[in-house]
Write an enzyme that holds these catalytic residues in place. Structure first.
Site, PDB file in Angstrom:
ATOM      1  N   ASP A 140       1.015  -1.369   0.382  1.00 56.55           N
ATOM      2  CA  ASP A 140      -0.286   0.141  -0.008  1.00 56.55           C
ATOM      3  C   ASP A 140       0.496   0.861   0.422  1.00 56.55           C
ATOM      4  OD1 ASP A 140       0.656  -0.172   2.949  1.00 56.55           O
ATOM      5  OD2 ASP A 140      -1.211  -1.237   3.061  1.00 56.55           O
ATOM      6  N   LYS A 162      -4.582   3.583  -0.790  1.00 55.46           N
ATOM      7  CA  LYS A 162      -5.736   4.255  -1.352  1.00 55.46           C
ATOM      8  C   LYS A 162      -5.658   4.519  -3.063  1.00 55.46           C
ATOM      9  CE  LYS A 162      -6.601   6.823   2.773  1.00 55.46           C
ATOM     10  NZ  LYS A 162      -6.101   7.980   3.115  1.00 55.46           N
ATOM     11  N   MET A 275      -1.403   8.943  12.155  1.00 49.43           N
ATOM     12  CA  MET A 275      -3.027   9.572  11.532  1.00 49.43           C
ATOM     13  C   MET A 275      -3.048  10.797  12.094  1.00 49.43           C
ATOM     14  SD  MET A 275      -4.693   5.983  10.675  1.00 49.43           S
ATOM     15  CE  MET A 275      -3.958   4.997  12.319  1.00 49.43           C
TER      16      MET A 275
HETATM   17  N1  SAH Z   1       1.691   0.085  10.977  1.00 46.80           N
HETATM   18  C1  SAH Z   1       2.401   1.148  10.280  1.00 46.80           C
HETATM   19  C2  SAH Z   1       0.772   2.862  10.743  1.00 46.80           C
HETATM   20  C3  SAH Z   1       0.026   2.796  10.089  1.00 46.80           C
HETATM   21  S1  SAH Z   1      -0.819   3.777  10.373  1.00 46.80           S
HETATM   22  C4  SAH Z   1       2.984   1.298  11.828  1.00 46.80           C
HETATM   23  O1  SAH Z   1       3.620   0.533  12.639  1.00 46.80           O
HETATM   24  O2  SAH Z   1       4.542   2.393  11.558  1.00 46.80           O
HETATM   25  C5  SAH Z   1       0.138   5.112   8.580  1.00 46.80           C
HETATM   26  C6  SAH Z   1       0.263   6.029  10.269  1.00 46.80           C
HETATM   27  O3  SAH Z   1       1.815   6.184  10.695  1.00 46.80           O
HETATM   28  C7  SAH Z   1       0.731   7.431   9.146  1.00 46.80           C
HETATM   29  O4  SAH Z   1      -0.678   7.912   9.548  1.00 46.80           O
HETATM   30  C8  SAH Z   1       1.489   7.908  10.172  1.00 46.80           C
HETATM   31  O5  SAH Z   1       0.967   8.847  11.415  1.00 46.80           O
HETATM   32  C9  SAH Z   1       2.339   7.138  10.136  1.00 46.80           C
HETATM   33  N2  SAH Z   1       3.472   6.435   9.449  1.00 46.80           N
HETATM   34  C10 SAH Z   1       3.301   5.261   9.000  1.00 46.80           C
HETATM   35  N3  SAH Z   1       5.337   5.585   8.229  1.00 46.80           N
HETATM   36  C11 SAH Z   1       5.547   7.021   8.399  1.00 46.80           C
HETATM   37  C12 SAH Z   1       6.709   7.376   8.758  1.00 46.80           C
HETATM   38  N4  SAH Z   1       8.099   7.747   7.495  1.00 46.80           N
HETATM   39  N5  SAH Z   1       7.052   9.019   9.325  1.00 46.80           N
HETATM   40  C13 SAH Z   1       5.554  10.257   9.473  1.00 46.80           C
HETATM   41  N6  SAH Z   1       5.119   8.968  10.047  1.00 46.80           N
HETATM   42  C14 SAH Z   1       4.641   7.626   9.121  1.00 46.80           C
END
Ligand code: SAH
Length: 371
Positions: A140, A162, A275
């Site tokens: 994704d 998305k 998020m």
């Molecule tokens: N499974 C993922 C989270 C998915 S929810 C994890 O463990 O990180 C998606 C959210 O993760 C985004 O909206 C943001 O808040 C955060 N996120 C994911 N990658 C990121 C990155 N490189 N920098 C900042 N926030 C990140």
């Protein structure tokens, strides 16, 4: 067309061209490739050719054939052929084919794999290996292009992030894709940003696979909170600052930010908000309303660990007013707590590329007294 440099292991040919830009470089590269591609590769390729028709006749399932050839070249057959032992290579090839033919069509399998926050160096070794071996990669939006590039050129890539107008592919459709691909006998890698089990709906996918009786396993990844904190030099816990660290999802549920506020406003805690960009105003107001100091340091890390990383510092009281400059379509991690006052100076260089960071010369926040 003329090639300035060729490694000739007929029937294997490796040509190095620089479009005339640097023939000497091509020659130097050729010397390196010569040293790692043994002359016996020619014999191995010919051996493969001599087995093609037999393999095709006995293994009718494409996934079974693909699996066979990988084992052929990388297992004992390849080793014997490269060692110059032709008869042993033939023997191993016969055993391998007999085994594959009697095993029937291969059972598919789904690997749920955490891709980490974006920097490919933050992948686990296992994630790297599984991505390279995958027949199909279901990924994704959060999976970075560099990580996707590790997949085989012939691996199928299925995007389930998305779509236009911000519509997500429904979770049931993603599960159905995983099940269908696995039932075709393929090795499926379901690549998810960060860790598959942290706000990644990995749990639902696992339930779906279990219900469909598809075998699966899970490879953890570095979750965004850990990746972003490391990238700006902020410890998530610290004896003097935070003895609790909480991961919170800041997105709306039925139009409201439905969270259990009292524990979130507890002291000596680091909050990692996923998020949360769209709801940061509500979030900070509710935390202040619950008694959290408006001066509490906050960092917002956008595109954490990627070359495009951007960090914004502020306080609980003023961060909502500062984030207007950030692109809301990029992933952002909001870190709240006095640990943020420890952030290092050069913040927008991911840790792996900036080993020589120095501490801030000027503290951005009033020093926080040890608890
Ligand atoms: N499974 C993922 C989270 C998915 S929810 C994890 O463990 O990180 C998606 C959210 O993760 C985004 O909206 C943001 O808040 C955060 N996120 C994911 N990658 C990121 C990155 N490189 N920098 C900042 N926030 C990140």
């Amino acid at each position: 067309m003329t090639w300035p440099a060729i490694v000739d292991r007929d029937p294997v040919t490796i040509a190095i061209g620089t479009s005339g830009a640097a023939p000497t470089l091509a020659r130097l590269l050729r010397a390196r490739i010569e040293s790692v591609v043994p002359p016996a590769v020619a014999a191995l390729a010919s051996l493969g050719e001599s087995w093609r028709a037999r393999v095709k006749a006995r293994l009718t399932h494409p996934a079974a054939r693909a699996r066979f050839w990988e084992r052929f070249f990388e297992g004992p057959v390849g080793e014997a052929a490269l060692a110059g032992d032709g008869p042993a290579a033939e023997r191993h090839a016969r055993d391998l084919l007999d085994g594959a033919a009697s095993a029937g069509p291969p059972a598919g399998h789904v690997h749920l794999v955490g891709a980490g926050p974006g920097d490919p160096e933050l992948l686990t070794l296992r994630a790297q290996r599984l991505i390279r071996a995958a027949d199909v990669i279901v990924y994704d939006r959060l999976v970075s292009a560099e990580i996707l590039a590790l997949a085989r050129a012939d691996a199928e890539r299925v995007y389930v992030g998305k779509r236009r107008a911000d519509h997500c592919v429904p979770q049931q459709e993603i599960i159905a894709t995983l099940v269908e691909q696995a039932r075709r006998g393929r090795r499926v890698v379901r690549l998810k940003g960060g860790d598959p089990f942290v706000f990644g709906r990995g749990g639902e996918e696992v339930e779906g696979l279990r219900a469909a009786r598809v075998s699966y396993d899970v490879t953890p990844g570095i979750t965004a909170a850990a990746g972003c904190a490391a990238a700006i030099g902020v410890p998530l816990t610290h004896r003097d600052h935070a003895r609790t660290c909480t991961f919170v999802a800041g997105h709306l549920k039925d139009g409201t930010l439905d969270l259990d506020w009292a524990p979130l406003a507890a002291r000596e805690q680091t909050l990692c908000v996923y998020m949360g960009l769209a709801t940061v105003r509500q979030l900070t107001a509710r935390l202040i309303g619950r008694g959290l100091d408006p001066g509490t340091p906050v960092a917002v890390v956008v595109d954490g660990t990627r070359s495009t990383q951007k960090t914004l510092f502020g306080t609980l009281g003023d961060i909502a007013g500062r984030i207007a400059s950030l692109d809301p379509s990029r992933p952002a991690m909001i870190l709240i707590g006095s640990v943020v006052s420890i952030a290092v100076d050069i913040v927008d260089q991911p840790a792996a590329r900036a080993p020589d960071r120095r501490p801030r010369e000027r503290a951005p926040y009033p020093a926080h007294a040890a608890a």
